[in-house]
Design an enzyme around this catalytic site. Structure first.
Site, PDB file in Angstrom:
ATOM      1  N   HIS A  17       8.049   6.099   8.550  1.00 42.11           N
ATOM      2  CA  HIS A  17       7.325   5.332   7.531  1.00 42.11           C
ATOM      3  C   HIS A  17       8.011   5.548   6.183  1.00 42.11           C
ATOM      4  CE1 HIS A  17       3.076   4.402   5.670  1.00 42.11           C
ATOM      5  NE2 HIS A  17       4.065   3.862   4.971  1.00 42.11           N
ATOM      6  N   HIS A  19       9.632   3.084   3.023  1.00 38.12           N
ATOM      7  CA  HIS A  19       9.935   1.771   2.435  1.00 38.12           C
ATOM      8  C   HIS A  19      11.348   1.832   1.854  1.00 38.12           C
ATOM      9  CE1 HIS A  19       5.746   0.366   2.814  1.00 38.12           C
ATOM     10  NE2 HIS A  19       5.500   1.665   2.764  1.00 38.12           N
ATOM     11  N   HIS A 198       0.042  -1.018   8.059  1.00 38.49           N
ATOM     12  CA  HIS A 198      -0.626  -0.090   7.158  1.00 38.49           C
ATOM     13  C   HIS A 198      -2.129  -0.339   7.314  1.00 38.49           C
ATOM     14  CE1 HIS A 198       3.253   0.511   5.388  1.00 38.49           C
ATOM     15  NE2 HIS A 198       2.801   1.146   4.331  1.00 38.49           N
ATOM     16  N   GLU A 201      -5.754   3.298   4.774  1.00 40.41           N
ATOM     17  CA  GLU A 201      -5.094   4.121   3.749  1.00 40.41           C
ATOM     18  C   GLU A 201      -5.935   4.271   2.485  1.00 40.41           C
ATOM     19  OE1 GLU A 201      -1.571   2.336   2.005  1.00 40.41           O
ATOM     20  OE2 GLU A 201      -1.038   4.157   0.939  1.00 40.41           O
ATOM     21  N   ASP A 281       6.988   7.841   2.908  1.00 34.95           N
ATOM     22  CA  ASP A 281       6.437   6.583   2.394  1.00 34.95           C
ATOM     23  C   ASP A 281       7.326   6.043   1.267  1.00 34.95           C
ATOM     24  OD1 ASP A 281       4.714   4.446   2.245  1.00 34.95           O
ATOM     25  OD2 ASP A 281       2.993   5.573   1.510  1.00 34.95           O
ATOM     26  N   ASP A 282       7.273   6.692   0.101  1.00 31.99           N
ATOM     27  CA  ASP A 282       7.993   6.200  -1.087  1.00 31.99           C
ATOM     28  C   ASP A 282       8.560   7.390  -1.854  1.00 31.99           C
ATOM     29  OD1 ASP A 282       7.230   3.243  -1.048  1.00 31.99           O
ATOM     30  OD2 ASP A 282       5.300   4.219  -0.828  1.00 31.99           O
TER      31      ASP A 282
END
Ligand code: ADE
Ligand code: ZN
Length: 346
Positions: A17, A19, A198, A201, A281-282
């Site tokens: 996961h 991005h 997603h 969340e 994630d980020d």
């Protein structure tokens, strides 16, 4: 001898996961924004990387997509992101969420976006041995019709390493509402693509969003999924079905303010026996990397060496690559575990 924190950082890892835009390194993000005259919400790194919630973060995320303009920007970001993740956390395999709708709005077409990203990732695979796959993300701000058109683009331009459909951003109302995209998912599945979403969340999401992703979209995997804990019947079902959850500890701390302790929802999902892997994630926005997710977040959840190895292997189980690649990864992970187990201080 090494400490448990070093052990966790050095453990071989698969990340599901992530991005793509968020693999930008902070200095490059700020330099490219300057070069192209892109107004980031702020140029103060402390504020740029500080958010009230997911909606607030998404403002910075969308601005960052605008700094990746030339093929060289995309390919270099792809390559450097792999090198950084290997150094920070012994990355061996990664899946990237790529949202072509953000780029289409600025005149960068599907293949113009995918070709250089794939060039960079293939070069990194050749040089560094890190495998990868790409998940095309539906932009939830856009319409259900646009999502179907996105899947049509995927089918018109098949790439061997673009294997799945997912989703990101939020609906115009700020909700998840995964079921809006049922038609796009049905089309993708009819053509053999894998699927993830997603779900569960945000503060306003619920276990029902996770159930809809499973039953209406028929996903193979859930990204986040923390609200599943609010429905004990659903917890029993996803444990039984071994549904993979690609969770992102540090992002929940930044966006939801959840302390990284044994009571954290991800720690509870792990103790409930769910099929949980961890990811960044980020990374650039949450100032994290895969090494930190293990050495800090899993450590503070109270996970020991055996638990961490199971979580690392869950990253292979939930992956969308083929079985041969999974077998090679399992062999590499096992060899890495043996060496680290021998070095871990008793
Ligand atoms: N875009 C990037 N990260 C995201 C997340 N965690 N949720 C929704 N959209 C995103
Ligand atoms: Zn995400």
């Amino acid at each position: 001898m090494i400490t448990l924190r070093d052990y966790l950082r050095l453990l071989p890892k698969a990340e599901l996961h992530c991005h793509f835009v968020s693999t930008l390194e902070p200095a490059r993000l700020i330099a490219l924004a300057d070069q192209y005259g892109v107004a980031l919400p702020t140029t103060d790194p402390d504020e740029l990387f500080d958010y009230d919630d997911l909606a607030d973060f998404l403002v910075a995320f969308r601005a960052a997509t605008d700094v990746l303009r030339s093929p060289a920007d995309l390919a270099q970001t792809a390559y450097d992101g792999v090198r950084a993740a290997v150094a920070a956390g012994n990355l061996l395999y990664r899946e990237y969420g790529v949202n072509p709708q953000y780029f289409a709005q600025r005149g960068i077409g599907y293949t113009e976006l995918l070709d250089p990203i794939r060039d960079g990732l293939r070069a990194a695979e050749r040089d560094l041995g890190v495998g990868y796959r790409i998940v095309i993300a539906i932009n939830r701000r856009e319409s259900a019709r646009a999502a179907v058109e996105l899947v049509e683009r995927m089918l018109e331009h098949p790439y061997p390493d673009v294997v799945a459909l997912g989703q990101d951003d939020l609906t115009p109302k700020g909700t998840e509402d995964p079921g809006r995209f049922a038609e796009a998912y049905a089309l993708a599945k009819r053509h053999g693509l894998k699927t993830t979403a997603h779900a569960g969340e945000t503060e306003t999401a619920s276990a029902e969003d996770v159930r809809v992703a499973l039953d209406v979209l028929g996903v193979d995997r859930i990204d986040h999924g923390y609200r599943v804990l609010d429905d004990p019947g659903l917890v029993a079902r996803v444990r039984e079905e071994r549904v993979p959850f690609a969770t992102t500890p540090v992002s929940t701390n930044v966006l939801s303010g959840w302390p990284l302790d044994p009571d954290h929802r991800i720690a509870r999902m792990i103790r409930a026996g769910l099929n949980v892997s961890v990811s960044t994630d980020d990374g650039v926005f949450f100032r994290t990397d895969l090494g930190r997710e293990y050495a800090e977040a899993l450590h503070d959840f109270g996970i020991d060496a055996e638990g961490a190895k199971a979580i690392a292997l869950a990253g292979i189980d939930g992956a969308f690559c083929d079985e041969d690649e999974k077998a090679r990864l399992r062999a590499d992970f096992t060899a890495g575990f043996l060496a680290l187990d021998a070095a871990l201080a008793p």
